[in-house]
Enzyme design. Structure first.
Site, mmCIF file in Angstrom:
data_model
loop_
_atom_site.group_PDB
_atom_site.id
_atom_site.type_symbol
_atom_site.label_atom_id
_atom_site.label_comp_id
_atom_site.label_asym_id
_atom_site.label_seq_id
_atom_site.Cartn_x
_atom_site.Cartn_y
_atom_site.Cartn_z
ATOM 1 N N ASN A 37 6.491 -1.217 -13.279
ATOM 2 C CA ASN A 37 7.291 -3.129 -14.292
ATOM 3 C C ASN A 37 7.174 -4.095 -13.834
ATOM 4 O O ASN A 37 7.827 -5.215 -14.027
ATOM 5 C CB ASN A 37 8.943 -2.192 -14.211
ATOM 6 C CG ASN A 37 9.316 -2.036 -12.776
ATOM 7 O OD1 ASN A 37 9.292 -1.396 -12.718
ATOM 8 N ND2 ASN A 37 10.558 -3.024 -12.335
ATOM 9 N N GLY A 94 5.763 2.301 -9.549
ATOM 10 C CA GLY A 94 6.510 1.011 -10.056
ATOM 11 C C GLY A 94 5.750 0.289 -10.760
ATOM 12 O O GLY A 94 5.266 -1.141 -10.229
ATOM 13 N N SER A 135 -1.671 -0.850 3.282
ATOM 14 C CA SER A 135 -1.232 -2.363 3.445
ATOM 15 C C SER A 135 -1.815 -2.219 4.871
ATOM 16 O O SER A 135 -2.237 -1.935 5.949
ATOM 17 C CB SER A 135 0.199 -1.941 3.979
ATOM 18 O OG SER A 135 0.555 -2.735 4.444
ATOM 19 N N TYR A 161 8.943 0.846 7.895
ATOM 20 C CA TYR A 161 7.583 0.030 7.568
ATOM 21 C C TYR A 161 6.119 0.650 7.122
ATOM 22 O O TYR A 161 5.435 1.193 6.600
ATOM 23 C CB TYR A 161 7.515 -1.072 6.410
ATOM 24 C CG TYR A 161 7.156 -1.269 4.995
ATOM 25 C CD1 TYR A 161 7.096 -1.192 4.053
ATOM 26 C CD2 TYR A 161 5.840 -2.275 5.677
ATOM 27 C CE1 TYR A 161 6.192 -1.429 2.886
ATOM 28 C CE2 TYR A 161 4.447 -2.774 4.950
ATOM 29 C CZ TYR A 161 4.933 -2.049 3.147
ATOM 30 O OH TYR A 161 4.031 -2.848 2.554
#
Length: 300
Positions: A22, A20, A145, A170
């Site tokens: 970018n 991830g 997280s 999530y």
């Protein structure tokens, strides 16, 4: 001492994969590593965006396609990388998704949060462990997280098929990611592996995940996302915990880094604690078995 990107030691001679990479945290992480001399592989789903990021970063950077929500893509990426880069010094499992709309599944039929945030990275790590073990001081960094603290893994419903809520899915996926990073550390230690498993979380950070999460709400979602961004810290600050986990020479396996202030939502980097469930060895073993069955990859 306040740890900053200026403390990153020279990275010449090291090869790093950042998933991830970018945009957001991944882009900042890849940029910092490349500017310290690392050879950085941007593992991205959108290769056009990856090429734009590579031009922005400069240095020894290459772009490779990786869709973490597809186990076939993970296998293809790992096989091609292993053929070209038999020695890997750093794997930053940074990529993630957060979707607050209707339940979605991956091409493999897995709930999309779990597929992207845990299962894809679990398989990728397992397939690249030989490359990591070939390095002198390799590390795997797993991105957690603060939401993992309020989550609970329901092993009877890992795919969140009952009473689905995006925020619940999530949080569970990030708890699973945290469990994985800690259990990986246990298993690496037990086998005497030189590879370190380290964890980090960015607090509440300004990335493009927030607008995407609320995109299903249309105009209302865009307003909510803008208001939410006001409470976040810059992405350059949010990336510091994972950069420290990846590069600080004093780090040891199993450490967990995050922001120090306002209930770990922002501020300078410090060592933090995972939730009780995340550190439970029984939970770690159970999740590990489930992940191996779901991915078909034996990871230690």
């Amino acid at each position: 001492m306040t740890w900053t990107a200026d403390h990153i030691p020279d990275q010449h001679g090291r090869t790093a994969v950042v998933t991830g990479a970018n945009s957001g945290l991944g882009l900042v992480t890849a940029t910092a590593l490349a500017r310290r001399g690392a050879r950085v592989v941007l593992a991205v789903r959108d290769t056009a965006a990856g090429r734009r990021a590579a031009r922005h970063i400069g240095g020894d950077v290459e772009v490779r396609e990786l869709d973490l929500a597809s186990l076939a893509s993970v296998r293809e990426f790992a096989a091609a990388l292993s053929a070209d880069r038999p020695v890997l010094d750093l794997l930053v499992n940074n990529a993630g998704t957060v979707l607050l709309g209707p339940r979605r599944t991956s091409v493999d039929g897995h709930e999309l949060h779990l597929a992207t945030n845990l299962l894809g990275h679990f398989a990728l790590t397992g397939l690249l462990l030989g490359n990591l073990a070939a390095a002198r001081a390799a590390r795997v960094v797993s991105l957690s997280s603060i939401t993992h603290r309020n989550a609970h893994l329901d092993f009877a419903d890992l795919m969140v098929e009952r009473g689905y809520r995006g925020s619940t899915a999530y949080g569970r996926s990030k708890l699973a990611t945290t469990v994985f990073g800690i259990e990986l550390d246990r298993r690496l230690r037990a086998t005497g592996s030189p590879v370190l498993s380290v964890l980090a979380h960015p607090g509440v950070t300004r990335t493009n995940l927030t607008p995407r999460a609320w995109s299903h709400q249309g105009r209302r979602g865009r307003v909510i996302a803008r208001l939410g961004l006001l409470a976040t810290q810059p992405v350059e600050q949010g990336a510091l915990p994972q950069l420290r986990a990846a590069t600080d020479p004093q780090v040891h396996g199993g450490q967990f880094f995050g922001p120090a202030r306002f209930f770990q939502t922002r501020g300078p980097v410090t060592e933090v604690r995972a939730s009780r469930e995340a550190t439970d060895p029984a939970v770690g073993r159970r999740l590990w078995t489930a992940a191996e069955e779901l991915t078909g990859v034996r990871c230690l």
